[in-house]
Design an enzyme around this catalytic site. Structure first.
Site, PDB file in Angstrom:
ATOM      1  N   ASP A 115     -79.709  47.683  -9.272  1.00 34.10           N
ATOM      2  CA  ASP A 115     -79.949  47.359  -7.872  1.00 34.10           C
ATOM      3  C   ASP A 115     -80.605  48.518  -7.134  1.00 34.10           C
ATOM      4  OD1 ASP A 115     -77.778  49.088  -7.933  1.00 34.10           O
ATOM      5  OD2 ASP A 115     -76.348  47.629  -7.196  1.00 34.10           O
ATOM      6  N   ASN A 131     -61.661  49.131  -5.831  1.00 34.67           N
ATOM      7  CA  ASN A 131     -61.102  47.817  -5.531  1.00 34.67           C
ATOM      8  C   ASN A 131     -61.280  46.838  -6.694  1.00 34.67           C
ATOM      9  OD1 ASN A 131     -63.836  47.256  -5.414  1.00 34.67           O
ATOM     10  ND2 ASN A 131     -63.780  46.325  -3.378  1.00 34.67           N
ATOM     11  N   HIS A 165     -64.194  46.171  -8.241  1.00 31.32           N
ATOM     12  CA  HIS A 165     -65.534  45.590  -8.390  1.00 31.32           C
ATOM     13  C   HIS A 165     -66.245  46.194  -9.599  1.00 31.32           C
ATOM     14  CE1 HIS A 165     -67.073  49.109  -6.031  1.00 31.32           C
ATOM     15  NE2 HIS A 165     -68.117  48.952  -6.825  1.00 31.32           N
ATOM     16  N   GLU A 194     -68.236  42.304  -5.864  1.00 32.00           N
ATOM     17  CA  GLU A 194     -66.964  42.525  -5.178  1.00 32.00           C
ATOM     18  C   GLU A 194     -65.965  41.426  -5.518  1.00 32.00           C
ATOM     19  OE1 GLU A 194     -66.279  45.225  -3.390  1.00 32.00           O
ATOM     20  OE2 GLU A 194     -68.299  46.032  -3.620  1.00 32.00           O
TER      21      GLU A 194
END
Length: 144
Positions: free
Chosen positions: A67, A136, A138, A143
């Site tokens: 990305d 978290n 991801h 996510e």
């Protein structure tokens, strides 16, 4: 899929680099997917060390970044292009024309995505993808 359990980040980073190097030795024209963030930094550091020790050759490897931030030039210190070059690519013998990073600045988003996907398809996809895992949970910016 091969799953390797390690005791800590340093061991994981080393093992990821060793496994990636084995894949490159098995296929010198490997298409390597790269990501950014904190997780892959140790792997990149170890891949650089393996390269410096003559244990891996990136001269025929092609890379595709996962990305890029929209609105950032490749030279911007917060761009993923900058991160990738500063933390990995400039230390190994990869050819710049074999490095593919999505554009952050473009006239037409659909066209930019289409052209990036065409390059990826022409390369027959990713052989090995390096991804990170966020705090978290991801994976690769997907996510929870």
């Amino acid at each position: 899929m091969k799953i390797i359990s390690t005791e800590n980040y340093e061991e994981m980073s080393y093992m990821a680099a060793v496994e990636t190097a084995k894949c490159i030795k098995g296929n010198p024209e490997l298409v390597l997917g790269l990501s950014t963030g904190g997780t892959p930094l140790g792997t990149y550091k170890n891949l650089i060390q393996l390269y410096e020790e003559g244990k891996v050759d990136f001269s025929n490897v092609t890379t595709f970044n996962l990305d890029e931030y929209i609105g950032l030039e490749p030279e911007h210190f917060q761009s993923y292009a900058y991160y990738t070059w500063e933390n990995f690519l400039k230390y190994v013998n990869i050819k710049a024309e074999q490095v593919h990073i999505p554009l952050g600045i473009f006239e037409n988003e659909d066209q930019a995505v289409k052209e990036y996907n065409e390059k990826l398809m022409k390369a027959n996809g990713i052989d090995v993808q390096i991804l990170g895992v966020g705090r978290n949970g991801h994976i690769g910016f997907n996510e929870p």
